[in-house]
Design an enzyme around this catalytic site. Structure first.
Site, PDB file in Angstrom:
ATOM      1  N   SER A  13       0.841  -1.197   0.000  1.00 60.64           N
ATOM      2  CA  SER A  13       0.000   0.000   0.000  1.00 60.64           C
ATOM      3  C   SER A  13       0.869   1.238   0.000  1.00 60.64           C
ATOM      4  O   SER A  13       1.931   1.253   0.627  1.00 60.64           O
ATOM      5  CB  SER A  13      -0.888   0.017   1.247  1.00 60.64           C
ATOM      6  OG  SER A  13      -1.595   1.235   1.321  1.00 60.64           O
ATOM      7  N   ASN A  15      -0.612   4.088   0.965  1.00 59.95           N
ATOM      8  CA  ASN A  15      -1.419   4.969   1.802  1.00 59.95           C
ATOM      9  C   ASN A  15      -0.890   4.860   3.240  1.00 59.95           C
ATOM     10  O   ASN A  15      -1.006   3.821   3.887  1.00 59.95           O
ATOM     11  CB  ASN A  15      -2.884   4.514   1.712  1.00 59.95           C
ATOM     12  CG  ASN A  15      -3.824   5.334   2.566  1.00 59.95           C
ATOM     13  OD1 ASN A  15      -3.505   5.702   3.682  1.00 59.95           O
ATOM     14  ND2 ASN A  15      -4.994   5.610   2.040  1.00 59.95           N
ATOM     15  N   ASP A  73      -8.010  -3.090  -0.273  1.00 61.67           N
ATOM     16  CA  ASP A  73      -8.784  -2.151  -1.084  1.00 61.67           C
ATOM     17  C   ASP A  73     -10.012  -1.804  -0.265  1.00 61.67           C
ATOM     18  O   ASP A  73     -10.692  -2.690   0.257  1.00 61.67           O
ATOM     19  CB  ASP A  73      -9.166  -2.717  -2.444  1.00 61.67           C
ATOM     20  CG  ASP A  73      -9.535  -1.574  -3.386  1.00 61.67           C
ATOM     21  OD1 ASP A  73      -8.658  -0.723  -3.642  1.00 61.67           O
ATOM     22  OD2 ASP A  73     -10.698  -1.490  -3.826  1.00 61.67           O
ATOM     23  N   SER A  74     -10.247  -0.521  -0.134  1.00 65.12           N
ATOM     24  CA  SER A  74     -11.301  -0.098   0.783  1.00 65.12           C
ATOM     25  C   SER A  74     -11.961   1.170   0.277  1.00 65.12           C
ATOM     26  O   SER A  74     -11.530   1.761  -0.717  1.00 65.12           O
ATOM     27  CB  SER A  74     -10.697   0.121   2.171  1.00 65.12           C
ATOM     28  OG  SER A  74      -9.503   0.859   2.088  1.00 65.12           O
ATOM     29  N   PHE A 160      -7.328   9.179   8.896  1.00 64.41           N
ATOM     30  CA  PHE A 160      -7.004   9.605   7.526  1.00 64.41           C
ATOM     31  C   PHE A 160      -8.279   9.566   6.687  1.00 64.41           C
ATOM     32  O   PHE A 160      -9.338   9.142   7.154  1.00 64.41           O
ATOM     33  CB  PHE A 160      -5.913   8.699   6.940  1.00 64.41           C
ATOM     34  CG  PHE A 160      -6.327   7.257   6.780  1.00 64.41           C
ATOM     35  CD1 PHE A 160      -6.270   6.386   7.857  1.00 64.41           C
ATOM     36  CD2 PHE A 160      -6.777   6.769   5.560  1.00 64.41           C
ATOM     37  CE1 PHE A 160      -6.655   5.053   7.726  1.00 64.41           C
ATOM     38  CE2 PHE A 160      -7.154   5.437   5.409  1.00 64.41           C
ATOM     39  CZ  PHE A 160      -7.096   4.579   6.500  1.00 64.41           C
ATOM     40  N   GLY A 161      -8.126   9.975   5.441  1.00 65.12           N
ATOM     41  CA  GLY A 161      -9.219   9.863   4.472  1.00 65.12           C
ATOM     42  C   GLY A 161     -10.533  10.447   4.970  1.00 65.12           C
ATOM     43  O   GLY A 161     -10.617  11.605   5.381  1.00 65.12           O
TER      44      GLY A 161
END
Ligand code: ITT
Length: 196
Positions: A13, A15, A73-74, A160-161
């Site tokens: 990842s 991220n 994957d999200s 995050f995000g």
């Protein structure tokens, strides 16, 4: 998580928020490699499902490193938006991965659907598919979900995000306001992790 058989793993990842969370979930005895040392570019996510993209990433990173790889994957599904942004959750933040932008877009799109949305419960969920891919081609994928709602405003600096706008069911704080250790113990990633 196949704790006994796996001695080292590459987390596929780019991220940093995910990396931190996944590293925290993994047993401390496991040797963890990640893109913090390798700097491998991410593959283009051509799949239209979390499952396809999770497998695509785990396979890609395993081929590049010749190691057992774990990929995630999200994304977030918002019911009033027909489950958008879903697999396109990262895309809504633009090339520079600016989540203030993504969050503004979420609020704009919800407002377009219903001007009175703040008086209603805007249901949403986070979904995560974790895949472990072995260099011999074997793989396991598991899905985790957490149901909740979109907060009336963006709150909190943790995580995050989309964390500042998601309130899990039966909670009052957004993931952005919660202590990360609490989030890590209830979220979609943990649910997927428990099944692996
Ligand atoms: P990698 O593919 O390199 O892992 P990415 O950010 O591109 O990183 P995804 O394609 O899976 O990852 O995109 C998922 C997006 O959904 C991600 O960018 C986050 O912003 C958001 N997301 C997923 N899990 C989240 C969580 O626990 N909290 C907040 N946002 C989350």
């Amino acid at each position: 998580m196949h704790k006994k058989k796996i001695k080292e793993i590459f987390i596929g990842s780019n991220n940093k928020g995910k990396l931190k969370e996944i590293a925290d979930l993994l047993p401390k005895s496991l040797k963890i490699y990640s893109n913090l040392d390798y700097k491998i570019q991410s593959p283009i996510e051509t799949g239209n499902t979390f499952q396809k993209n999770s497998l695509l990433k785990a396979k890609y990173f395993s081929k590049k490193t010749n190691k057992i790889c774990l990929s995630d994957d999200s994304g977030i599904e918002i019911d009033i938006l027909g489950k958008a942004p879903g697999v396109y959750s990262a895309d809504w933040s633009g090339k520079k991965r600016n989540f203030n932008l993504a969050i503004r877009k979420v609020y704009k799109e919800i407002f377009k659907k219903d001007k009175n949305w703040k008086k209603k419960k805007i249901t949403a969920r986070f979904i995560c598919v974790l895949t472990i891919f072995w260099p011999n081609g074997k793989f396991i994928s598991k899905t985790g979900k957490i149901e909740g709602r979109i907060s009336k405003s963006s709150k909190g600096k943790n995580g995050f995000g989309y964390d500042p706008i998601f309130i899990p069911k039966r909670k009052r704080l957004t993931f952005g306001e919660m202590d990360p250790e609490i989030k890590y113990g209830i979220d979609h990633r943990f649910e997927a992790f428990k099944k692996n």
